[in-house]
Design a protein around this motif. Sequence first.
Motif, PDB file in Angstrom:
ATOM      1  N   LEU A   1       0.799  -1.273   0.169  1.00 48.27           N
ATOM      2  CA  LEU A   1      -0.244  -0.075   0.025  1.00 48.27           C
ATOM      3  C   LEU A   1       0.818   1.315  -0.047  1.00 48.27           C
ATOM      4  N   TYR A   2       2.062   1.246   0.736  1.00 43.06           N
ATOM      5  CA  TYR A   2       2.976   2.302   0.610  1.00 43.06           C
ATOM      6  C   TYR A   2       3.332   2.772  -0.948  1.00 43.06           C
TER       7      TYR A   2
ATOM      8  N   LYS B   1       9.851   5.098  -3.992  1.00 43.28           N
ATOM      9  CA  LYS B   1       9.057   3.598  -4.393  1.00 43.28           C
ATOM     10  C   LYS B   1      10.360   2.560  -4.587  1.00 43.28           C
ATOM     11  N   LEU B   2      11.371   2.849  -5.201  1.00 44.97           N
ATOM     12  CA  LEU B   2      12.494   1.814  -5.597  1.00 44.97           C
ATOM     13  C   LEU B   2      13.041   1.236  -4.383  1.00 44.97           C
ATOM     14  N   ASN B   3      13.336   2.374  -3.254  1.00 45.97           N
ATOM     15  CA  ASN B   3      13.938   1.845  -2.012  1.00 45.97           C
ATOM     16  C   ASN B   3      13.133   0.950  -1.347  1.00 45.97           C
TER      17      ASN B   3
ATOM     18  N   LEU C   1      10.442  -5.423  -0.171  1.00 41.90           N
ATOM     19  CA  LEU C   1       9.127  -6.000  -0.434  1.00 41.90           C
ATOM     20  C   LEU C   1       9.231  -7.360  -1.228  1.00 41.90           C
ATOM     21  N   LEU C   2       9.999  -7.042  -2.462  1.00 45.90           N
ATOM     22  CA  LEU C   2      10.285  -8.185  -3.409  1.00 45.90           C
ATOM     23  C   LEU C   2      11.027  -9.253  -2.719  1.00 45.90           C
TER      24      LEU C   2
ATOM     25  N   ASN D   1       1.210   4.855   6.300  1.00 50.53           N
ATOM     26  CA  ASN D   1       1.056   5.317   7.640  1.00 50.53           C
ATOM     27  C   ASN D   1      -0.369   5.501   7.769  1.00 50.53           C
ATOM     28  N   LYS D   2      -1.267   5.626   6.677  1.00 54.41           N
ATOM     29  CA  LYS D   2      -2.653   5.669   7.278  1.00 54.41           C
ATOM     30  C   LYS D   2      -3.249   4.541   7.710  1.00 54.41           C
TER      31      LYS D   2
END
Length: 407
Positions: free
Chosen positions: A68-69, A80-82, A87-88, A184-185
Amino acid sequence: MSNSKCAPESNAAKKHVDFNLQLNRWYLKPIGAWPQVDTLSSIWKTLTLLCIFICAGTITVVTGPCMLYILFEKDSVKAKLNAIGPLLHRLMGSVNYWVLLRRSEDIRKLVRHMETDWSLIEKPDDREIMLQHAKFGRSVTMICGLIMQVGTILFSIARAMKTATIVVGNETYTTHPMTCPMYNKLIDTRFSPINEIALALQFLSGIVVNSSTAGACSLAAVFAIHACGQLNVLHRWLEKLVGSEKEENHIVKRKVSIIVEHHMRILSFISRLESIMHKVSLVELMGCTINMCLLGYYTIMAWETLDAAKLTSYAIVYLSMGFNIFIFCYIGEIITEQCKHVGEMAYMTDWYNLHHKTALGLVLIIARSSNVIKITAGKLFHLSIATFGDVIRTSMVYLNLLRTLTM
């Protein structure tokens, strides 16, 4: 030689298999992924299911908010890349964990197959060949687990040891960055104690996915090296097939039948190994290619600030990814070569000294060896040393493309 139809169940065979698979059990038992034995008590089975539920829940709690982030919280490509790399890594480990759980019965059959193989071998020289391969498989397992766990733990520590300062209203807070950023939400990880709890969950999920990946890779290596040991024993039997010309034909015929039967037994073992591991191989092949590209990108970014902790952790994780791919490609290469070598050994025997009807049995071995069983990634790519080179080259191409687009 011996006949598989009358293989005795011996404590020595179980002892050798336990020696071969001891480290694999250490990786997989704590996460509930080691195949269960039917004789286990209901309490132990319940505890194993509880362990699986906790491990799967921990991975889900981390990967869901991170996805979601990436999708909704950050607009920056670099941010996003960081987050994509960690995640992968967890998604790859999750797939490996799922495969180990789903195919636990087939893995248990492979373990039983290994026990029977040890029971079949009677001559000390043949047992010595198998023991050498067992020691090699154990060494690969140890290195695989050590590199995987140390690399990712250092990566997590390097990211979490830094502190960031945030200002909310008139108050200033100090927080630790997440290894795998969260939405964060959904979960606000900026403030204590949520920050520390989230870090602990991410660390625990990292250990789970590392154990599943190390367990899957090391199991594939141990099984493949065991198959190579069996093929080497078969080579020795073929070398000694033709003795003196005075040897009675029915004895030689019996030897040929045992060799053919054992050859088919080894091939069935390799086929079952391929059916279990081809999904894991595909996940590792594609995931490590992307992750190695991202790690190269992270290294370039960290080089600008000369962050020694991050550079060291990135280098170790890169080596662990490369080692995982190399293990799969290496076992695919050696199994292919050893299977071909069986046919060559059958052809190079003094078959012209055999009775013509007995010699026809060698044709079955040669014909079967010409149709080699290959270890593949998702039944799409043949795993070999050449494939390993393609992975490294492809990751470098993606890195150059990524660097051109973002820098």
